[in-house]
Design a protein around this motif. Structure first.
Motif, PDB file in Angstrom:
ATOM      1  N   ASN A 130       0.814  -1.219   0.000  1.00 35.05           N
ATOM      2  CA  ASN A 130       0.000   0.000   0.000  1.00 35.05           C
ATOM      3  C   ASN A 130       0.849   1.270   0.000  1.00 35.05           C
ATOM      4  OD1 ASN A 130      -2.357  -1.583   0.194  1.00 35.05           O
ATOM      5  ND2 ASN A 130      -2.187  -1.655   2.416  1.00 35.05           N
ATOM      6  N   PHE A 131       2.105   1.155  -0.373  1.00 34.18           N
ATOM      7  CA  PHE A 131       3.063   2.264  -0.300  1.00 34.18           C
ATOM      8  C   PHE A 131       2.842   3.201  -1.498  1.00 34.18           C
ATOM      9  CE2 PHE A 131       7.742   2.857   1.223  1.00 34.18           C
ATOM     10  CZ  PHE A 131       7.534   4.220   1.341  1.00 34.18           C
ATOM     11  N   ALA A 132       1.968   4.179  -1.313  1.00 33.11           N
ATOM     12  CA  ALA A 132       1.562   5.051  -2.416  1.00 33.11           C
ATOM     13  C   ALA A 132       2.741   5.772  -3.060  1.00 33.11           C
ATOM     14  CB  ALA A 132       0.536   6.062  -1.912  1.00 33.11           C
ATOM     15  N   ALA A 133       3.655   6.319  -2.240  1.00 33.39           N
ATOM     16  CA  ALA A 133       4.777   7.079  -2.788  1.00 33.39           C
ATOM     17  C   ALA A 133       5.675   6.195  -3.643  1.00 33.39           C
ATOM     18  CB  ALA A 133       5.585   7.703  -1.674  1.00 33.39           C
ATOM     19  N   ALA A 134       5.857   4.933  -3.251  1.00 35.37           N
ATOM     20  CA  ALA A 134       6.713   4.046  -4.032  1.00 35.37           C
ATOM     21  C   ALA A 134       6.103   3.781  -5.403  1.00 35.37           C
ATOM     22  CB  ALA A 134       6.947   2.734  -3.283  1.00 35.37           C
ATOM     23  N   TYR A 135       4.769   3.636  -5.467  1.00 34.53           N
ATOM     24  CA  TYR A 135       4.118   3.490  -6.775  1.00 34.53           C
ATOM     25  C   TYR A 135       4.324   4.753  -7.599  1.00 34.53           C
ATOM     26  CZ  TYR A 135       1.584  -0.795  -5.538  1.00 34.53           C
ATOM     27  OH  TYR A 135       1.254  -2.098  -5.208  1.00 34.53           O
ATOM     28  N   ASN A 136       4.144   5.906  -6.961  1.00 39.09           N
ATOM     29  CA  ASN A 136       4.340   7.162  -7.672  1.00 39.09           C
ATOM     30  C   ASN A 136       5.769   7.282  -8.199  1.00 39.09           C
ATOM     31  OD1 ASN A 136       3.370  10.216  -8.011  1.00 39.09           O
ATOM     32  ND2 ASN A 136       5.472  10.221  -7.267  1.00 39.09           N
ATOM     33  N   ASN A 137       6.740   6.969  -7.340  1.00 45.34           N
ATOM     34  CA  ASN A 137       8.138   7.115  -7.737  1.00 45.34           C
ATOM     35  C   ASN A 137       8.520   6.123  -8.825  1.00 45.34           C
ATOM     36  OD1 ASN A 137       8.254   9.089  -5.791  1.00 45.34           O
ATOM     37  ND2 ASN A 137       9.269   7.817  -4.269  1.00 45.34           N
ATOM     38  N   ARG A 138       7.974   4.898  -8.721  1.00 49.12           N
ATOM     39  CA  ARG A 138       8.247   3.926  -9.785  1.00 49.12           C
ATOM     40  C   ARG A 138       7.625   4.394 -11.090  1.00 49.12           C
ATOM     41  NH1 ARG A 138       6.446  -2.299  -9.112  1.00 49.12           N
ATOM     42  NH2 ARG A 138       4.413  -1.389  -9.650  1.00 49.12           N
ATOM     43  N   GLY A 139       6.449   4.994 -10.984  1.00 54.69           N
ATOM     44  CA  GLY A 139       5.828   5.545 -12.183  1.00 54.69           C
ATOM     45  C   GLY A 139       6.681   6.623 -12.816  1.00 54.69           C
ATOM     46  N   ASN A 140       7.280   7.483 -11.979  1.00 54.77           N
ATOM     47  CA  ASN A 140       8.181   8.513 -12.502  1.00 54.77           C
ATOM     48  C   ASN A 140       9.363   7.893 -13.233  1.00 54.77           C
ATOM     49  OD1 ASN A 140       6.545  10.410 -11.315  1.00 54.77           O
ATOM     50  ND2 ASN A 140       7.934  10.865  -9.624  1.00 54.77           N
ATOM     51  N   SER A 141       9.897   6.801 -12.671  1.00 54.58           N
ATOM     52  CA  SER A 141      11.042   6.143 -13.297  1.00 54.58           C
ATOM     53  C   SER A 141      10.657   5.535 -14.641  1.00 54.58           C
ATOM     54  CB  SER A 141      11.597   5.054 -12.369  1.00 54.58           C
ATOM     55  OG  SER A 141      12.098   5.625 -11.178  1.00 54.58           O
ATOM     56  N   TYR A 142       9.487   4.909 -14.695  1.00 57.97           N
ATOM     57  CA  TYR A 142       9.019   4.374 -15.987  1.00 57.97           C
ATOM     58  C   TYR A 142       8.843   5.509 -16.995  1.00 57.97           C
ATOM     59  CZ  TYR A 142       8.052  -0.328 -14.155  1.00 57.97           C
ATOM     60  OH  TYR A 142       8.168  -1.591 -13.630  1.00 57.97           O
ATOM     61  N   ALA A 143       8.302   6.647 -16.525  1.00 53.82           N
ATOM     62  CA  ALA A 143       8.124   7.791 -17.417  1.00 53.82           C
ATOM     63  C   ALA A 143       9.470   8.284 -17.931  1.00 53.82           C
ATOM     64  CB  ALA A 143       7.387   8.907 -16.692  1.00 53.82           C
ATOM     65  N   ALA A 144      10.469   8.295 -17.034  1.00 56.17           N
ATOM     66  CA  ALA A 144      11.802   8.745 -17.437  1.00 56.17           C
ATOM     67  C   ALA A 144      12.403   7.820 -18.486  1.00 56.17           C
ATOM     68  CB  ALA A 144      12.710   8.821 -16.220  1.00 56.17           C
ATOM     69  N   GLN A 145      11.991   6.548 -18.472  1.00 58.91           N
ATOM     70  CA  GLN A 145      12.460   5.591 -19.475  1.00 58.91           C
ATOM     71  C   GLN A 145      11.635   5.652 -20.757  1.00 58.91           C
ATOM     72  OE1 GLN A 145      12.266   1.864 -17.263  1.00 58.91           O
ATOM     73  NE2 GLN A 145      14.491   1.894 -16.974  1.00 58.91           N
ATOM     74  N   GLY A 146      10.571   6.465 -20.735  1.00 58.97           N
ATOM     75  CA  GLY A 146       9.712   6.583 -21.904  1.00 58.97           C
ATOM     76  C   GLY A 146       8.590   5.570 -21.957  1.00 58.97           C
ATOM     77  N   ASN A 147       8.378   4.822 -20.858  1.00 60.50           N
ATOM     78  CA  ASN A 147       7.336   3.799 -20.828  1.00 60.50           C
ATOM     79  C   ASN A 147       6.070   4.398 -20.218  1.00 60.50           C
ATOM     80  OD1 ASN A 147       5.700   1.535 -20.426  1.00 60.50           O
ATOM     81  ND2 ASN A 147       7.466   0.203 -20.040  1.00 60.50           N
ATOM     82  N   LYS A 148       5.276   5.070 -21.061  1.00 59.50           N
ATOM     83  CA  LYS A 148       4.091   5.762 -20.572  1.00 59.50           C
ATOM     84  C   LYS A 148       3.058   4.807 -19.975  1.00 59.50           C
ATOM     85  CE  LYS A 148       3.822  10.011 -23.304  1.00 59.50           C
ATOM     86  NZ  LYS A 148       2.911  10.788 -24.178  1.00 59.50           N
ATOM     87  N   GLN A 149       2.911   3.643 -20.596  1.00 61.23           N
ATOM     88  CA  GLN A 149       1.869   2.721 -20.147  1.00 61.23           C
ATOM     89  C   GLN A 149       2.089   2.290 -18.704  1.00 61.23           C
ATOM     90  OE1 GLN A 149       1.376  -0.682 -22.691  1.00 61.23           O
ATOM     91  NE2 GLN A 149      -0.307  -1.536 -21.506  1.00 61.23           N
ATOM     92  N   LYS A 150       3.320   1.858 -18.397  1.00 63.81           N
ATOM     93  CA  LYS A 150       3.622   1.442 -17.025  1.00 63.81           C
ATOM     94  C   LYS A 150       3.606   2.634 -16.083  1.00 63.81           C
ATOM     95  CE  LYS A 150       6.200  -2.848 -17.706  1.00 63.81           C
ATOM     96  NZ  LYS A 150       7.458  -3.580 -17.415  1.00 63.81           N
ATOM     97  N   ALA A 151       4.063   3.785 -16.556  1.00 57.58           N
ATOM     98  CA  ALA A 151       4.073   4.974 -15.719  1.00 57.58           C
ATOM     99  C   ALA A 151       2.653   5.337 -15.296  1.00 57.58           C
ATOM    100  CB  ALA A 151       4.715   6.142 -16.466  1.00 57.58           C
ATOM    101  N   ILE A 152       1.734   5.375 -16.236  1.00 54.15           N
ATOM    102  CA  ILE A 152       0.357   5.746 -15.928  1.00 54.15           C
ATOM    103  C   ILE A 152      -0.283   4.725 -14.999  1.00 54.15           C
ATOM    104  CG2 ILE A 152      -1.945   6.004 -16.924  1.00 54.15           C
ATOM    105  CD1 ILE A 152      -0.581   7.368 -19.334  1.00 54.15           C
TER     106      ILE A 152
END
Length: 280
Positions: A227-249
């Motif tokens: 249930n670690f909301a910030a970790a999901y958010n931060n992982r999403g940022n990392s996926y976005a930084a890699q250009g993986n919009k689907q996983k980021a969203i």
């Protein structure tokens, strides 16, 4: 408890996403950086107390009652009880330390530091008081003073995982991400289920542009605390930084859902705004 925001970062897909770290402990505080404007969360903890006696009369009774009120959000009542405990026993270091935590939680860092000073004056080997004073100094922007206090806490108790994590936050906030990672490594070695330290180490990797190792750390944080909301958010940022919009969203949507469940409307809305930006 309120969850605190890190800051906005620009990613390789050109969107400003929220980058955050937070704790699973009772209380949180932000540690602000000077130049790079990162903000990291340090942590302080209050152990769940016994139910207080119905008719407190001794210093220890008021101390327990203060803890009980603090955890239930009655800051002023907790301060009053800790003060009664101190009046009855002026050498009650734990009461000074605990009252300092309440002052810190209400944003009065000066009074918090004054109480931690008293606790340390009573017991020069009070590792918790050094750690907590480090948090207060870091919140004031005194990163060097904070690191000195964390050093003392670790010298007194070399197995103090929280102090390593907090020193890592202070180092990361000054741009020393390599030093921060070493501290997070030590915190994790001492407590392999320290989800916060995994998340913070992920932030340090992210700051170095090492998105894959950041994702690995966020994965661990989420495995330990699903249930670690910030970790999901931060992982999403990392996926976005890699250009993986689907996983980021997908990750940002999970983070938003958890923030909504926690009734944290401010962060929920910020994450939803970022999802909208990514989808454009």
């Amino acid at each position: 408890m309120r969850l605190q925001l890190i800051d906005k970062k620009s990613t390789s897909v050109g969107k400003a996403l929220i980058f955050m770290a937070l704790t699973t402990f009772f209380l949180t505080t932000t540690v602000a950086c000077s130049q790079n404007k990162d903000v990291l969360i340090t942590e302080i903890g209050v152990n769940p107390p016994r139910r207080p006696p119905s008719q407190p009369s001794k210093a220890g009774d008021f101390y327990i009652q203060g803890q009980y009120k603090h955890l239930r959000g009655d800051a002023q009542g907790a301060i009053a009880d800790y003060t009664k405990a101190i009046n009855l026993n002026p050498n009650f270091g734990a009461a000074y330390n605990s009252r300092g935590l309440v002052y810190f939680d209400t944003g009065d860092r000066e009074k918090a530091i004054a109480d931690y000073n008293q606790a340390i004056g009573i017991n020069a080997n009070d590792a918790e008081a050094y750690n907590n004073r480090g948090n207060a100094r870091a919140a004031q922007g005194d990163r060097n003073g904070a690191i000195q206090d964390y050093n003392e806490a670790i010298r007194i108790n070399p197995r103090y995982a929280q102090a390593y994590n907090n020193r890592g936050n202070a180092r990361a906030s000054g741009g020393d991400r390599k030093g921060a990672i070493l501290d997070y490594n030590q915190a994790i070695a001492l407590n392999p289920r320290y989800a916060v330290a995994y998340n913070n180490r992920g932030n340090a990797h992210y700051g170095q542009g090492d998105y894959q190792n950041a994702i690995s750390d966020y994965n661990q944080a989420i495995r330990i605390n699903p249930n670690f909301a910030a970790a999901y958010n931060n992982r999403g940022n990392s996926y976005a930084a890699q250009g993986n919009k689907q996983k980021a969203i997908a990750d940002l949507q999970r983070a938003a859902s958890f923030f909504q469940q926690q009734n944290n409307q401010a962060l929920y809305q910020k994450v939803m705004d970022n999802i909208k930006e990514l989808g454009q």
